[in-house]
Design a protein around this motif. Structure first.
Motif, PDB file in Angstrom:
ATOM      1  N   MET A 104      31.669  -7.696  38.743  1.00  0.00           N
ATOM      2  CA  MET A 104      31.790  -7.109  40.075  1.00  0.00           C
ATOM      3  C   MET A 104      32.519  -8.051  41.044  1.00  0.00           C
ATOM      4  SD  MET A 104      30.725  -4.045  39.950  1.00  0.00           S
ATOM      5  CE  MET A 104      31.438  -4.033  38.295  1.00  0.00           C
ATOM      6  N   SER A 105      32.453  -9.349  40.772  1.00  0.00           N
ATOM      7  CA  SER A 105      33.193 -10.306  41.600  1.00  0.00           C
ATOM      8  C   SER A 105      34.695 -10.135  41.432  1.00  0.00           C
ATOM      9  CB  SER A 105      32.803 -11.742  41.231  1.00  0.00           C
ATOM     10  OG  SER A 105      31.454 -11.989  41.556  1.00  0.00           O
ATOM     11  N   HIS A 106      35.097  -9.501  40.349  1.00  0.00           N
ATOM     12  CA  HIS A 106      36.520  -9.210  40.130  1.00  0.00           C
ATOM     13  C   HIS A 106      36.886  -7.797  40.570  1.00  0.00           C
ATOM     14  CE1 HIS A 106      38.098 -12.619  37.618  1.00  0.00           C
ATOM     15  NE2 HIS A 106      36.802 -12.893  37.604  1.00  0.00           N
ATOM     16  N   GLU A 107      35.923  -6.897  40.584  1.00  0.00           N
ATOM     17  CA  GLU A 107      36.225  -5.490  40.813  1.00  0.00           C
ATOM     18  C   GLU A 107      35.879  -5.006  42.216  1.00  0.00           C
ATOM     19  OE1 GLU A 107      34.567  -3.149  37.669  1.00  0.00           O
ATOM     20  OE2 GLU A 107      35.683  -4.194  36.096  1.00  0.00           O
ATOM     21  N   PHE A 111      33.565  -9.101  47.207  1.00  0.00           N
ATOM     22  CA  PHE A 111      32.971 -10.113  46.331  1.00  0.00           C
ATOM     23  C   PHE A 111      34.034 -11.067  45.782  1.00  0.00           C
ATOM     24  CE2 PHE A 111      29.394  -6.953  44.908  1.00  0.00           C
ATOM     25  CZ  PHE A 111      29.000  -6.828  46.238  1.00  0.00           C
ATOM     26  N   TRP A 112      35.228 -10.541  45.560  1.00  0.00           N
ATOM     27  CA  TRP A 112      36.328 -11.356  45.030  1.00  0.00           C
ATOM     28  C   TRP A 112      36.639 -12.524  45.961  1.00  0.00           C
ATOM     29  CZ3 TRP A 112      38.845 -13.057  41.126  1.00  0.00           C
ATOM     30  CH2 TRP A 112      40.168 -13.483  41.186  1.00  0.00           C
ATOM     31  N   GLY A 113      36.406 -12.330  47.245  1.00  0.00           N
ATOM     32  CA  GLY A 113      36.638 -13.415  48.195  1.00  0.00           C
ATOM     33  C   GLY A 113      35.778 -14.630  47.916  1.00  0.00           C
ATOM     34  N   GLY A 114      34.600 -14.438  47.307  1.00  0.00           N
ATOM     35  CA  GLY A 114      33.757 -15.562  46.969  1.00  0.00           C
ATOM     36  C   GLY A 114      34.114 -16.201  45.646  1.00  0.00           C
ATOM     37  N   HIS A 115      34.765 -15.431  44.777  1.00  0.00           N
ATOM     38  CA  HIS A 115      35.048 -15.912  43.418  1.00  0.00           C
ATOM     39  C   HIS A 115      36.500 -16.355  43.221  1.00  0.00           C
ATOM     40  CE1 HIS A 115      34.494 -16.374  39.142  1.00  0.00           C
ATOM     41  NE2 HIS A 115      35.400 -15.460  38.859  1.00  0.00           N
ATOM     42  N   VAL A 116      37.389 -15.880  44.077  1.00  0.00           N
ATOM     43  CA  VAL A 116      38.824 -16.131  43.889  1.00  0.00           C
ATOM     44  C   VAL A 116      39.144 -17.618  43.813  1.00  0.00           C
ATOM     45  CG1 VAL A 116      39.335 -16.086  46.371  1.00  0.00           C
ATOM     46  CG2 VAL A 116      41.138 -15.530  44.725  1.00  0.00           C
ATOM     47  N   GLN A 248      41.055 -18.128  52.787  1.00  0.00           N
ATOM     48  CA  GLN A 248      42.299 -17.359  52.854  1.00  0.00           C
ATOM     49  C   GLN A 248      42.116 -15.887  52.505  1.00  0.00           C
ATOM     50  OE1 GLN A 248      45.490 -17.776  49.907  1.00  0.00           O
ATOM     51  NE2 GLN A 248      46.924 -18.098  51.573  1.00  0.00           N
ATOM     52  N   HIS A 249      41.343 -15.601  51.460  1.00  0.00           N
ATOM     53  CA  HIS A 249      41.173 -14.208  51.060  1.00  0.00           C
ATOM     54  C   HIS A 249      40.537 -13.393  52.185  1.00  0.00           C
ATOM     55  CE1 HIS A 249      40.596 -10.781  48.349  1.00  0.00           C
ATOM     56  NE2 HIS A 249      39.399 -10.654  48.898  1.00  0.00           N
ATOM     57  N   TYR A 250      39.556 -13.967  52.855  1.00  0.00           N
ATOM     58  CA  TYR A 250      38.892 -13.229  53.928  1.00  0.00           C
ATOM     59  C   TYR A 250      39.807 -13.061  55.142  1.00  0.00           C
ATOM     60  CZ  TYR A 250      34.655 -13.776  51.188  1.00  0.00           C
ATOM     61  OH  TYR A 250      33.728 -13.719  50.181  1.00  0.00           O
ATOM     62  N   VAL A 251      40.652 -14.033  55.397  1.00  0.00           N
ATOM     63  CA  VAL A 251      41.632 -13.905  56.480  1.00  0.00           C
ATOM     64  C   VAL A 251      42.604 -12.777  56.160  1.00  0.00           C
ATOM     65  CG1 VAL A 251      43.541 -15.049  57.681  1.00  0.00           C
ATOM     66  CG2 VAL A 251      41.432 -16.315  57.195  1.00  0.00           C
ATOM     67  N   ASP A 252      43.092 -12.743  54.923  1.00  0.00           N
ATOM     68  CA  ASP A 252      44.012 -11.674  54.515  1.00  0.00           C
ATOM     69  C   ASP A 252      43.323 -10.322  54.552  1.00  0.00           C
ATOM     70  OD1 ASP A 252      45.937 -13.576  54.127  1.00  0.00           O
ATOM     71  OD2 ASP A 252      45.780 -13.602  51.929  1.00  0.00           O
ATOM     72  N   MET A 253      42.074 -10.281  54.122  1.00  0.00           N
ATOM     73  CA  MET A 253      41.337  -9.025  54.103  1.00  0.00           C
ATOM     74  C   MET A 253      41.105  -8.504  55.523  1.00  0.00           C
ATOM     75  SD  MET A 253      37.894  -8.172  51.913  1.00  0.00           S
ATOM     76  CE  MET A 253      36.845  -9.219  52.917  1.00  0.00           C
ATOM     77  N   LYS A 273      38.722  -2.308  44.186  1.00  0.00           N
ATOM     78  CA  LYS A 273      39.285  -3.477  43.523  1.00  0.00           C
ATOM     79  C   LYS A 273      40.298  -4.171  44.420  1.00  0.00           C
ATOM     80  CE  LYS A 273      40.265  -3.547  39.211  1.00  0.00           C
ATOM     81  NZ  LYS A 273      40.803  -3.311  37.849  1.00  0.00           N
ATOM     82  N   PRO A 274      40.454  -5.473  44.265  1.00  0.00           N
ATOM     83  CA  PRO A 274      41.542  -6.159  44.979  1.00  0.00           C
ATOM     84  C   PRO A 274      42.874  -5.486  44.653  1.00  0.00           C
ATOM     85  CG  PRO A 274      40.081  -7.754  43.941  1.00  0.00           C
ATOM     86  CD  PRO A 274      39.650  -6.405  43.444  1.00  0.00           C
TER      87      PRO A 274
END
Length: 416
Positions: A104-107, A111-116, A248-253, A273-274
């Motif tokens: 789920m961290s990928h999908e 959540f991906w923001g924490g795992h990326v 960065q991911h959260y800023v982009d999101m 999904k991302p």
């Protein structure tokens, strides 16, 4: 207090010397076999991300352990005693929960923001295993709560979960090829996990296993290693700053949310999904094929004396971090906060120096003064004061003579 007790026996913390011993082994392989396994800037950043994750985890663990214990004490269906069969069942259950939390961290984009962070490195070596996201536990810990409902006690769960994490260190290497078929069929191995870190479209979102690859085989996410993966993420962060790597991911999101109309579409950005976009904005953006002919890893080449300076300062910061983690249960809250500030600021500053940021690099003078002064203030013992003064004076003089501000940010690249 359960949290303080666990911090004294946490296998992840106790295994730190083993982690660095294995990194040394890989460095020896690099030296004797003339292989390009490590780059200083990448390895420092990987370990720095691990440092920031351990620092923030010192605070997040208080909440997550308390949540598990609360459910176990008040809502558990059973109270399962520790026997060989119950511990075996818990090992399998923890690994299954890890699979779904990881998947789920990928999908799920949020959540991906924490795992990326774990996937950002364009190299693949033991230091990558230490590259962890500071916010990942916020999204993934709750996948384990069903185990508390079932009645697996908190202490045994924490130990098994930590050992599951420790197992995964050794699979982050290219120095180990494919293992005998029975092992590859059941266990997660370096070959399987190299696939997981590949940014090639055929490899993305595959092999989410922790210790046992059987879950990927059962749930349709298994992919055999074929050609050598190209490591990293589809949108490289192009920085050695571990703090920005986490943000960065959260800023982009956030930017995507602002530019996406409609509540349902905004929720889609968060929970799909991302790469998901509304049809009106182009629809889902799949991972592009890797252009191997033109692909270059992000790299910088600061002056050798700057690299040596960063390495020495990083080793000092690593020592301070080790002291902090091993003495954490005995630290007052204010000391924990100050230690955390000093360590996170330090590794972020090292990233800026390696990035060749001339303006931000000047903050190194302020960091040295703050680090030297704050420990003398918190621990006004003669030996601490003497060490702090020596550190401050030698660091300021050294940095003054070796640092030459560049005219602008310098960036160069190397072949993959």
């Amino acid at each position: 207090m359960l949290y303080l007790w666990f911090m004294n026996i946490d296998p992840i913390i106790l295994s730190i010397p083993i982690y660095f011993l294995l990194i040394v082994v890989e460095l020896l392989v690099q030296f004797f076999h003339n292989q390009k396994i490590y780059r200083l800037n990448d390895a420092v950043t990987n370990i720095s991300c691990g440092i920031t994750q351990q620092i923030t985890g010192a605070f997040f663990k208080v909440i997550t352990i308390a949540a598990y214990q609360f459910v176990y004490e008040n809502w558990s269906l059973f109270h399962i005693e520790n026997t060989w069969w119950s511990v075996t069942l818990l090992i399998l259950a923890v690994d299954l929960c890890y699979y779904w939390a990881h998947r789920m961290s990928h999908e799920v984009n949020l959540f991906w923001g924490g795992h990326v962070v774990h996937h950002q490195s364009e190299d693949y070596n033991f230091s990558v295993a230490l590259r962890q996201g500071s916010f990942q536990v916020v999204w993934t810990f709750w996948f384990y709560i069903p185990l508390a409902f079932l009645g697996f006690n908190t202490v045994t769960f924490l130990l098994v979960a930590a050992l599951n994490t420790v197992y995964q260190f050794w699979i982050h290497t290219e120095t180990i090829g494919k293992l005998p078929r029975p092992i590859e069929l059941i266990f997660n191995t370096p070959s399987h996990h190299r696939v997981h870190h590949g940014r090639n479209p055929k490899y993305i979102d595959k092999n989410h296993a922790g210790s046992l690859i059987i879950w990927d085989r059962m749930f349709g996410t298994f992919q055999e290693e074929e050609e050598r993966p190209t490591y990293g993420i589809t949108k490289p962060i192009n920085t050695w700053n571990p703090v920005w790597a986490n943000l960065q991911h959260y800023v982009d999101m956030t930017s995507q949310l602002k530019s996406t109309p409609g509540l349902m579409n905004k929720l889609g950005i968060l929970f799909n999904k991302p790469g998901w976009r509304p049809v009106a904005l182009g629809g889902y953006q799949p991972a592009p094929e890797v252009d191997k002919a033109n692909y270059r890893k992000y790299d910088t080449h600061p002056a050798l004396k700057i690299s040596i300076y960063v390495l020495v300062q990083f080793v000092i910061a690593l020592g301070v971090t080790s002291v902090f983690l091993f003495t954490l249960p005995d630290q007052e809250l204010i000391n924990k906060l100050v230690f955390s500030l000093v360590i996170v600021w330090s590794v972020a500053q090292f990233g800026l120096l390696l990035d060749n940021h001339p303006d931000w690099s000047r903050l190194e003078y302020l960091r040295i003064l703050f680090c030297g002064g704050i420990f003398s203030f918190l621990y006004p013992l003669p030996i601490v004061v003497i060490i702090s003064v020596l550190y401050t004076v030698t660091s300021l003089i050294t940095f003054f003579f070796i640092y030459k501000p560049a005219a602008g940010r310098v960036r160069s690249v190397i072949n993959s």
